[in-house]
Write a protein that holds these residues in place. Structure first.
Motif, PDB file in Angstrom:
ATOM      1  N   ASP A 194     -14.008  -0.249 -32.720  1.00  0.00           N
ATOM      2  CA  ASP A 194     -12.423   0.782 -31.729  1.00  0.00           C
ATOM      3  C   ASP A 194     -13.005   1.383 -30.776  1.00  0.00           C
ATOM      4  O   ASP A 194     -12.037   1.204 -30.194  1.00  0.00           O
ATOM      5  CB  ASP A 194     -12.618   1.479 -33.706  1.00  0.00           C
ATOM      6  CG  ASP A 194     -11.952   0.725 -34.318  1.00  0.00           C
ATOM      7  OD1 ASP A 194     -12.042   0.223 -34.923  1.00  0.00           O
ATOM      8  OD2 ASP A 194     -11.830   2.018 -35.920  1.00  0.00           O
TER       9      ASP A 194
ATOM     10  N   LEU B 294     -11.859  -1.332 -28.397  1.00  0.00           N
ATOM     11  CA  LEU B 294     -10.639  -2.019 -28.477  1.00  0.00           C
ATOM     12  C   LEU B 294      -9.670   0.040 -27.709  1.00  0.00           C
ATOM     13  O   LEU B 294      -9.026  -0.590 -27.123  1.00  0.00           O
ATOM     14  CB  LEU B 294     -10.570  -2.236 -29.425  1.00  0.00           C
ATOM     15  CG  LEU B 294      -8.846  -2.172 -30.182  1.00  0.00           C
ATOM     16  CD1 LEU B 294      -8.761  -3.469 -29.009  1.00  0.00           C
ATOM     17  CD2 LEU B 294      -8.750  -2.885 -31.097  1.00  0.00           C
ATOM     18  N   THR B 295     -10.054   1.211 -27.929  1.00  0.00           N
ATOM     19  CA  THR B 295      -9.734   2.252 -27.458  1.00  0.00           C
ATOM     20  C   THR B 295      -9.491   1.515 -26.617  1.00  0.00           C
ATOM     21  O   THR B 295      -8.435   1.871 -25.376  1.00  0.00           O
ATOM     22  CB  THR B 295      -9.843   2.936 -27.990  1.00  0.00           C
ATOM     23  OG1 THR B 295      -9.838   3.469 -29.527  1.00  0.00           O
ATOM     24  CG2 THR B 295      -9.227   4.142 -27.195  1.00  0.00           C
TER      25      THR B 295
ATOM     26  N   ILE C 228     -10.424  -0.129 -23.468  1.00  0.00           N
ATOM     27  CA  ILE C 228      -9.496  -1.734 -23.339  1.00  0.00           C
ATOM     28  C   ILE C 228      -8.480  -1.253 -22.950  1.00  0.00           C
ATOM     29  O   ILE C 228      -7.429  -1.441 -22.701  1.00  0.00           O
ATOM     30  CB  ILE C 228      -9.973  -2.643 -23.580  1.00  0.00           C
ATOM     31  CG1 ILE C 228     -11.478  -3.179 -23.519  1.00  0.00           C
ATOM     32  CG2 ILE C 228      -8.711  -4.217 -22.948  1.00  0.00           C
ATOM     33  CD1 ILE C 228     -11.674  -4.759 -24.875  1.00  0.00           C
ATOM     34  N   THR C 229      -7.228  -1.058 -24.546  1.00  0.00           N
ATOM     35  CA  THR C 229      -6.053  -0.715 -24.407  1.00  0.00           C
ATOM     36  C   THR C 229      -5.876   0.200 -23.197  1.00  0.00           C
ATOM     37  O   THR C 229      -4.520   0.359 -22.492  1.00  0.00           O
ATOM     38  CB  THR C 229      -5.776   0.110 -25.565  1.00  0.00           C
ATOM     39  OG1 THR C 229      -5.410  -0.843 -26.719  1.00  0.00           O
ATOM     40  CG2 THR C 229      -4.458   0.114 -26.087  1.00  0.00           C
ATOM     41  N   GLY C 230      -6.354   1.656 -23.190  1.00  0.00           N
ATOM     42  CA  GLY C 230      -6.466   2.644 -22.728  1.00  0.00           C
ATOM     43  C   GLY C 230      -5.927   1.883 -21.109  1.00  0.00           C
ATOM     44  O   GLY C 230      -4.959   2.073 -19.517  1.00  0.00           O
TER      45      GLY C 230
ATOM     46  N   VAL D 169      -5.352  -1.590 -19.887  1.00  0.00           N
ATOM     47  CA  VAL D 169      -4.141  -1.984 -19.529  1.00  0.00           C
ATOM     48  C   VAL D 169      -3.214  -1.302 -20.191  1.00  0.00           C
ATOM     49  O   VAL D 169      -2.354  -1.660 -18.817  1.00  0.00           O
ATOM     50  CB  VAL D 169      -4.589  -2.932 -21.052  1.00  0.00           C
ATOM     51  CG1 VAL D 169      -2.864  -3.543 -21.173  1.00  0.00           C
ATOM     52  CG2 VAL D 169      -5.276  -3.874 -21.557  1.00  0.00           C
ATOM     53  N   GLU D 170      -3.317  -0.489 -20.253  1.00  0.00           N
ATOM     54  CA  GLU D 170      -1.850   0.529 -19.671  1.00  0.00           C
ATOM     55  C   GLU D 170      -1.860   1.237 -18.781  1.00  0.00           C
ATOM     56  O   GLU D 170      -0.879   1.474 -18.041  1.00  0.00           O
ATOM     57  CB  GLU D 170      -1.618   1.914 -21.318  1.00  0.00           C
ATOM     58  CG  GLU D 170      -1.133   1.224 -22.351  1.00  0.00           C
ATOM     59  CD  GLU D 170       0.180   0.596 -22.335  1.00  0.00           C
ATOM     60  OE1 GLU D 170       0.902   1.145 -21.888  1.00  0.00           O
ATOM     61  OE2 GLU D 170      -0.353  -0.912 -23.051  1.00  0.00           O
TER      62      GLU D 170
ATOM     63  N   ARG E   7      -0.748  -1.247 -16.443  1.00  0.00           N
ATOM     64  CA  ARG E   7       0.481  -1.368 -16.694  1.00  0.00           C
ATOM     65  C   ARG E   7       1.566  -0.198 -15.337  1.00  0.00           C
ATOM     66  O   ARG E   7       2.524  -0.703 -15.030  1.00  0.00           O
ATOM     67  CB  ARG E   7       1.325  -0.939 -18.370  1.00  0.00           C
ATOM     68  CG  ARG E   7       0.783  -2.552 -18.709  1.00  0.00           C
ATOM     69  CD  ARG E   7       1.932  -3.093 -20.350  1.00  0.00           C
ATOM     70  NE  ARG E   7       1.257  -4.386 -20.564  1.00  0.00           N
ATOM     71  CZ  ARG E   7       0.860  -4.659 -21.795  1.00  0.00           C
ATOM     72  NH1 ARG E   7       0.438  -3.262 -21.774  1.00  0.00           N
ATOM     73  NH2 ARG E   7       0.270  -5.639 -22.281  1.00  0.00           N
TER      74      ARG E   7
ATOM     75  N   VAL F 239      -3.588  -7.990 -18.551  1.00  0.00           N
ATOM     76  CA  VAL F 239      -4.792  -8.074 -19.774  1.00  0.00           C
ATOM     77  C   VAL F 239      -5.928  -9.702 -18.872  1.00  0.00           C
ATOM     78  O   VAL F 239      -7.199  -8.769 -18.347  1.00  0.00           O
ATOM     79  CB  VAL F 239      -4.332  -8.272 -21.074  1.00  0.00           C
ATOM     80  CG1 VAL F 239      -5.757  -9.174 -21.687  1.00  0.00           C
ATOM     81  CG2 VAL F 239      -3.785  -7.438 -21.876  1.00  0.00           C
TER      82      VAL F 239
END
Length: 206
Positions: A126, A129-130, A132-134, A136-137, A140, A155
């Motif tokens: 978790d 993943l958190t 990586i998500t941050g 990626v954002e 963007r 990504v």
């Protein structure tokens, strides 16, 4: 201070020291031999304690690995923060981390190879993943601001940079060859090459 209080303080200190020695020995053991190949009796000997004492702190070899991997993942996340306006610099940060901590790369790689789906520690998964998500954002947002070519999927940007940055950590045999065959055999030259590669793909905003 009462004698009983001194005794408790000494005991607590000794317990903490033993636990830290176990963790240090386990980190080395898992990095060298992986999860299946690691031996609790061997790491206990290195930690100057008993096998039974190890199991008093950690219920299993796998539980010990999960604890170590979680700690190393947290350290990686903290040490490799990304500035989306300087992706070549980010690649250099990753390179520096794994150059300074080669055992970290080996330890995490063993987990990827040996743990089946669902066997990895959920908190560690978790956290990664958190992160990586941050990132990626962040990428963007940088694309919206005109700092990164919007034709790239964020990504893919993250995956490519990570792969380039860990080129030498993941290919020690080529690293050994570079130390003999490269025109410039220094670690600095390897770092400069991968930073330049990322600069070609994702140049810093001018």
């Amino acid at each position: 201070m009462p004698r009983s209080a001194v005794s408790r303080k000494t005991s607590n200190s000794s317990t903490a020291d033993t636990r830290q020695r176990i963790l240090a020995a386990a980190k080395d053991e898992f990095a060298r031999y992986g999860i299946a190949g690691a031996r609790v009796d061997r790491l206990a000997k290195q930690a100057r304690t008993s096998k039974e004492r190890v199991y008093a702190y950690f219920s299993s070899k796998e539980a010990l690995y999960h604890h170590i991997a979680g700690h190393e993942t947290a350290a990686l996340i903290e040490a490799t923060r990304m500035d989306p306006a300087d992706l070549p610099g980010y690649a250099g940060i990753l390179f520096d981390h794994f150059t300074a901590h080669p055992d970290h790369y080996r330890l995490i790689t063993w987990g990827r190879l040996e743990l089946a789906d669902g066997e990895a520690d959920s908190d560690t998964v978790d956290a990664m993943l958190t992160t990586i998500t941050g990132k990626v954002e962040q990428l963007r947002d940088a694309q919206r601001a005109g700092l990164i070519d919007p034709a790239w999927d964020p990504v893919d940007v993250l995956a490519l940079i990570n792969q380039i940055a860990t080129t030498w950590a993941g290919q020690p045999e080529i690293g050994a060859a570079a130390a003999k065959l490269a025109a410039d055999t220094s670690v600095g030259a390897r770092r400069a090459a991968l930073v330049a590669a990322v600069e070609r793909l994702f140049p810093r905003p001018r």
